[in-house]
Enzyme design. Structure first.
Site, PDB file in Angstrom:
ATOM      1  N   GLN A   1      52.658  40.224  16.086  1.00 25.31           N
ATOM      2  CA  GLN A   1      51.983  39.534  14.964  1.00 25.31           C
ATOM      3  C   GLN A   1      52.846  39.362  13.712  1.00 25.31           C
ATOM      4  O   GLN A   1      52.357  38.897  12.676  1.00 25.31           O
ATOM      5  CB  GLN A   1      50.646  40.220  14.588  1.00 25.31           C
ATOM      6  N   GLU A   2      54.136  39.767  13.795  1.00 22.07           N
ATOM      7  CA  GLU A   2      55.012  39.423  12.670  1.00 22.07           C
ATOM      8  C   GLU A   2      55.093  37.895  12.578  1.00 22.07           C
ATOM      9  O   GLU A   2      55.075  37.208  13.599  1.00 22.07           O
ATOM     10  CB  GLU A   2      56.425  39.981  12.892  1.00 22.07           C
TER      11      GLU A   2
ATOM     12  N   LYS B   1      22.117  38.113 -16.508  1.00 21.80           N
ATOM     13  CA  LYS B   1      21.662  39.185 -15.606  1.00 21.80           C
ATOM     14  C   LYS B   1      21.675  40.496 -16.384  1.00 21.80           C
ATOM     15  O   LYS B   1      22.675  40.834 -16.986  1.00 21.80           O
ATOM     16  CB  LYS B   1      22.623  39.329 -14.417  1.00 21.80           C
TER      17      LYS B   1
ATOM     18  N   ASP C   1      30.526  27.108 -11.006  1.00 21.98           N
ATOM     19  CA  ASP C   1      31.253  28.387 -10.913  1.00 21.98           C
ATOM     20  C   ASP C   1      32.601  28.120 -10.242  1.00 21.98           C
ATOM     21  O   ASP C   1      32.830  27.030  -9.696  1.00 21.98           O
ATOM     22  CB  ASP C   1      30.438  29.398 -10.088  1.00 21.98           C
TER      23      ASP C   1
END
Ligand code: R5P
Length: 310
Positions: free
Chosen positions: A35-36, A190, A216
């Site tokens: 997975q390198e 909030k 946002d």
């Protein structure tokens, strides 16, 4: 000028290439058995002005590492200038020490990109504008607002729109959009008065009968947004639509949005939408490829980028 793409959002990179009327530079970004990551630039880039398109979205660490290795490969191939085009800048929310013995990961990532060999960075709607200061190289922070602005004007009667910030932290961003479209501003506040008590949502501003536009930078779990939408509907809003630049949409976010009181969630393609997002009935994706393409073209031609937003 050369345009190079990692694996995190090939579709966006391709769309940017089309806007610039060019081809993506041939390169291979692949994995070894362990997975390198291995990168090979398959065209000459010596002396070129190179733009590497790679949002560091999920899986953030893999995509960040791909970006760093791509930059390293380009630097060692004698590119004249390397611009990291990171439409979604992962780790941006870790921009300060939230408590003792914690990191400032956004600064670490900025250091990694700079030390790998980037000469500039180009991004959109950074979680906090001051993250630009984490880079000791030029950083251009674009805004999706003009793209959202056009979409809102096409769909809503301007005299019935109310722009809403889903929390007090997003007021500056929401105010900027409200100013652009000439709409009033409301804020979801909030509060938890005592530890252990559940959060109460207070709406600052009269949203009764209004088409509310929540704005946002990031939607992640969807919690902030869905709670805000419910609170607005309770205050008799006519409809609630959200315009959010980066659709992180982790875990069960898509299902939460689909079953929420939101009329529609509009996100950009700063992060490549997955199948669930594409199939969701109330999520729409609009592209920022032309905006990024134009910013790249202006950077390459040494023209003003900020004037894109005048
Ligand atoms: C927070 O400061 C951001 O602007 C977003 O409001 C937040 O990241 C959204 O997260 P979630 O969708 O998980 O509530």
């Amino acid at each position: 000028m050369k345009l190079v793409a990692g694996n995190s959002n090939k579709a966006l990179a391709q769309a940017i290439a089309s806007y610039l009327d060019t081809e993506l530079t041939r390169c291979s970004v692949r994995r070894f058995a362990d997975q390198e990551i291995f990168v090979e630039i398959q065209e000459n880039v010596r002396g070129e002005d190179v733009f590497v398109v790679q949002p560091t979205s999920y899986p953030a660490n893999d995509h960040l590492m791909e970006l760093l290795i791509l930059i390293d490969a380009l630097r060692r191939s004698s590119a004249k200038r390397i611009t990291a085009v990171v439409p979604y800048f992962g780790y941006a929310r870790q921009d300060r020490r939230s408590s003792g013995r914690t990191p400032i990961s956004a600064k670490l990532v900025a250091n990694l990109i700079t030390n790998a060999g980037a000469d500039r960075i180009l991004t959109i709607d950074l979680h906090a504008g001051q993250i630009q200061g984490f880079f000791d190289i030029p950083a251009d922070n674009l805004f999706a607002a003009p793209v959202f602005n056009r979409d809102i004007i096409e769909r809503y009667q301007s005299d019935n729109v109310m722009v809403v910030s889903p929390d007090t932290g997003g007021v500056v961003r929401a105010r900027a959009l409200a100013k652009r479209i000439g709409a009033p501003l409301s804020i979801v506040d909030k509060r938890r008065d005592k530890a252990g008590e559940s959060e109460v949502m207070n709406i600052i501003g009269d949203v009764g009968g209004k088409d509310c536009i929540l704005i946002d930078d990031i939607i992640d779990s969807g919690g902030t947004l869905c709670n805000a939408a419910d609170a607005l509907m309770k205050e008799n809003a006519k409809s609630v639509t959200a315009y959010i630049t980066h659709g992180v949409l982790s875990g069960g976010a898509v299902a939460r949005i689909t079953s929420s009181s939101l009329k529609e969630l509009v996100i950009t393609d700063s992060i490549e939408p997955n199948e669930a997002v594409k199939n969701a009935t109330n999520i729409r994706v609009i592209s920022v490829s032309n905006l990024i393409g134009e910013a790249i073209s202006r950077t390459a031609n040494e023209l003003s980028v900020s004037s894109l937003f005048d």
